[in-house]
Scaffold this active site. Structure first.
Site, short mmCIF file in Angstrom:
data_model
loop_
_atom_site.label_atom_id
_atom_site.label_comp_id
_atom_site.label_asym_id
_atom_site.label_seq_id
_atom_site.Cartn_x
_atom_site.Cartn_y
_atom_site.Cartn_z
N TYR A 46 66.36 25.28 37.95
CA TYR A 46 66.76 25.94 36.71
C TYR A 46 68.26 25.88 36.54
CZ TYR A 46 68.47 30.09 39.21
OH TYR A 46 69.18 30.94 40.02
N ARG B 90 74.80 19.45 37.31
CA ARG B 90 74.13 20.16 38.40
C ARG B 90 72.61 20.13 38.21
NH1 ARG B 90 75.76 26.26 39.63
NH2 ARG B 90 74.59 26.58 37.69
N ARG C 237 46.04 21.92 43.54
CA ARG C 237 46.93 22.51 44.53
C ARG C 237 46.94 21.72 45.84
NH1 ARG C 237 47.25 25.75 48.89
NH2 ARG C 237 49.14 27.02 49.05
N HIS D 77 50.26 20.83 48.86
CA HIS D 77 51.71 20.92 49.06
C HIS D 77 52.43 19.61 48.72
CE1 HIS D 77 50.47 24.53 51.10
NE2 HIS D 77 51.72 24.87 51.36
N LYS E 29 69.63 24.38 42.97
CA LYS E 29 69.39 25.55 42.11
C LYS E 29 67.89 25.64 41.85
CE LYS E 29 71.58 28.21 38.44
NZ LYS E 29 71.80 29.41 39.24
N GLU F 250 77.57 33.57 50.23
CA GLU F 250 77.72 33.87 48.80
C GLU F 250 76.98 35.16 48.47
OE1 GLU F 250 75.86 30.78 46.42
OE2 GLU F 250 74.14 30.70 47.76
N LEU G 52 75.26 27.73 46.80
CA LEU G 52 75.14 27.00 45.54
C LEU G 52 76.55 26.74 45.03
CD1 LEU G 52 73.11 26.04 43.29
CD2 LEU G 52 73.91 28.06 42.04
N1 PDD Z 1 73.19 32.48 39.36
N2 PDD Z 1 75.17 31.30 43.88
C1 PDD Z 1 73.93 31.63 43.52
C2 PDD Z 1 72.91 31.84 44.59
C3 PDD Z 1 73.60 31.78 42.16
O1 PDD Z 1 72.33 32.09 41.81
C4 PDD Z 1 74.60 31.60 41.17
C5 PDD Z 1 74.32 31.74 39.71
C6 PDD Z 1 75.90 31.26 41.60
C7 PDD Z 1 77.02 31.02 40.63
O2 PDD Z 1 76.81 29.84 39.89
P1 PDD Z 1 77.38 29.68 38.41
O3 PDD Z 1 78.86 29.85 38.47
O4 PDD Z 1 77.01 28.28 38.05
O5 PDD Z 1 76.70 30.70 37.55
C8 PDD Z 1 76.14 31.11 42.96
C9 PDD Z 1 72.72 32.48 37.99
C10 PDD Z 1 73.69 33.06 37.02
C11 PDD Z 1 71.35 33.12 37.94
O6 PDD Z 1 70.57 32.83 38.85
O7 PDD Z 1 71.05 33.87 37.01
#
Ligand code: PDD
Length: 288
Positions: free
Chosen positions: A39, A58, A106, A108, A154, A186, A210
């Site tokens: 996403y 990304r 289904r 994996h 992501k 993070e 991320l």
């Molecule tokens: N989240 N690290 C993680 C685990 C994240 O889920 C996000 C963003 C970031 C920051 O990434 P960015 O600067 O591209 O928003 C870092 C989004 C906002 C979400 O899951 O809603």
């Protein structure tokens, strides 16, 4: 009725726009069954998507990591985002995009024959952090990072992040600061930054975090404003002794963390490095 969202808002699903409460996905969708999808969350200001090219780069990287062919080309994604913004009627909002591997019996393993990915998009109401939120900053607790080893993707497989975020909620703070083997990774849904002796520090870009779109942006803003920046491993002790801690994400933009584990960070007030980066961020939004 879906709690908390207007059911009549227009969403995109597999080539058509329809009401949110009429958008349906198969129970055998691999996103539902396995969390097998990716996403993006793109912030939109006054009708303009912020850092769109970087978000789409990304998206492509995430799809490539899962070996899903992109269902839309670059122009197709840009058109879709524009259409979602126009139909949403909210000049400032968040655009959510999701792609899963699609629907199949289904198993994996990836489907052995071509399957159309499921493509979903929506615009959500969002207000950027207010002046009051900027001044108040956010609170956080430190927790062990218990997620998997592909945090650079992501992915919609977010259980580790969901459980981490709930720890923040249970502790009555805004976010968590995660540590793996004693080193900063993070937040649950944000990147974390340390300011120490005038220098901006971030964990290295690797599989443990991320790479936020704001990760690159803060690097650019630091270079422009002459703030020395270094990406390297950061110990928990360095985080606890930081002069400033910052958080970045699409929804939080850049905000100061003013309390960690119940103790004030630095002076307990937004610091000078934050102020400079914040001004740079605001200028980029204004220039959209
Ligand atoms: N989240 N690290 C993680 C685990 C994240 O889920 C996000 C963003 C970031 C920051 O990434 P960015 O600067 O591209 O928003 C870092 C989004 C906002 C979400 O899951 O809603």
């Amino acid at each position: 009725m879906i709690p908390g969202v207007p059911g009549d808002s227009q969403v995109y699903l597999n080539g058509e726009f329809l009401r949110l409460d009429e958008a349906k996905v198969s129970v055998l969708d691999r996103g539902f069954i396995f969390g097998d999808g990716i996403y993006e969350v793109v912030p939109v200001y006054n009708g303009n998507a912020f850092r769109m090219a970087e978000h789409l780069d990304r998206l492509d990287r995430s799809l490539a990591a899962l070996r899903i062919a992109s269902p839309l080309d670059r122009a197709g994604w840009i058109d879709l985002v524009a259409e979602l913004i126009a139909r949403g009627g909210m000049p400032t909002c968040l655009i959510y995009l999701q792609v899963t591997r699609g629907v199949y019996k289904r198993d994996h393993a990836f489907p052995p024959e071509p399957v159309a990915p499921t493509v979903f998009g929506m615009a959500s109401a969002w207000s950027p952090p207010s002046a009051e939120q900027r001044a108040r900053g956010i609170s956080a607790i430190g927790i062990p990072d218990e997620r998997w080893l592909h945090c650079e993707i992501k992915s919609v497989s977010l259980l580790g992040n969901v459980l981490a975020r709930q720890q923040a909620v249970d502790a009555h703070v805004d976010e968590v600061v995660q540590f793996r083997d004693g080193y900063l990774t993070e937040g649950s849904s944000s990147n974390i930054w340390v300011v120490s002796q005038g220098k901006l520090l971030a964990p290295p870009k690797n599989n443990l975090i991320l790479e936020g779109i704001r990760y690159g942006l803060l690097g650019e803003l630091a270079a422009e404003t002459g703030i020395p920046f270094e990406a390297r491993r950061i110990t928990r002790e360095e985080v606890e002794r930081a002069d400033e801690l910052l958080v970045t994400s699409a929804t939080k933009e850049v905000l100061p963390i003013l309390s960690l584990d119940g103790k004030p960070v630095g002076s307990g007030k937004p610091g000078p490095v934050y102020a400079q980066l914040r001004a740079g961020y605001d200028a980029r939004i204004a220039a959209l």
